[in-house]
Design a protein around this motif. Structure first.
Motif: not given
Length: 207
Positions: A117-131
């Motif tokens: 979970k720690k390592v996977k989380g470093e590459l997952y990122g937060q979901l962001v809605e673009q313009e």
């Protein structure tokens, strides 16, 4: 080549949530486009050899751990050190079956879940809605983030080594990773399974 011995035509049929129990793992049965998911435990797939020709020994590593070490540019003594690899070995030289492989790897992944979970989380990122309305994952360097209720599934294997020293890396998919939905992920996996089934020389009656 060693890589082509592995039964990806079966492996990529798996619906394997590594956060669940062994009994909850499913596999797609039936011809491509008409698959139904059935419990893996107790299925005929579990008795199939993990490789053709068979293997009686192999080691298993987590792909994300290997990636983290590869991109860690610290001096050797300070570089990331992943958990020890898993060794699967049948001392009587009997073939490693799909059921044995999945049972032992599932237990290994469970033991190392916090690190995954720690390592996977470093590459997952937060979901962001673009313009433009699209959704993307934005990764913040040095920050590990995974949604609390995320599911993590088996994705693929990589293989290196020789007959005497086979090393398998298991790569994982976190739900929503790279803005890929679970339904799209399943579709990709089943297409891959079918491609490998067509490429493989007949060694089994399974469809």
């Amino acid at each position: 080549m060693m890589d082509h011995r592995m039964r990806r035509d079966i492996i990529y049929r798996l619906r394997w949530n590594i956060l669940g129990t062994l009994e909850n793992i499913e596999i797609a049965a039936g011809p491509h486009g008409e698959e139904t998911f059935v419990p893996f435990v107790g299925s005929s797939y579990a008795n199939e050899s993990i490789a053709q020709p068979p293997l009686s020994r192999l080691s298993v590593r987590v792909g994300e751990f290997l990636d983290k070490r590869s991109f860690d540019y610290a001096e050797e003594e300070y570089r990331y050190r992943p958990p020890p690899e898993l060794i699967i070995s049948n001392h009587d030289d009997s073939p490693i079956t799909m059921g044995q492989f999945i049972t032992e790897v599932h237990a290994y992944l469970t033991r190392n879940m916090d690190e995954i979970k720690k390592v996977k989380g470093e590459l997952y990122g937060q979901l962001v809605e673009q313009e433009d309305g699209t959704i993307s994952n934005e990764v913040t360097y040095g920050r590990s983030y995974l949604p609390s209720d995320v599911k993590i599934f088996f994705r693929q294997i990589g293989v290196v080594g020789s007959d005497e020293n086979v090393k398998i890396s298991v790569a994982l998919y976190a739900e929503g990773e790279a803005a890929c939905s679970v339904d799209k992920f399943w579709s990709i996996q089943l297409r891959l399974a079918e491609r490998y089934r067509q490429d493989r020389r007949p060694t089994s009656t399974l469809q």
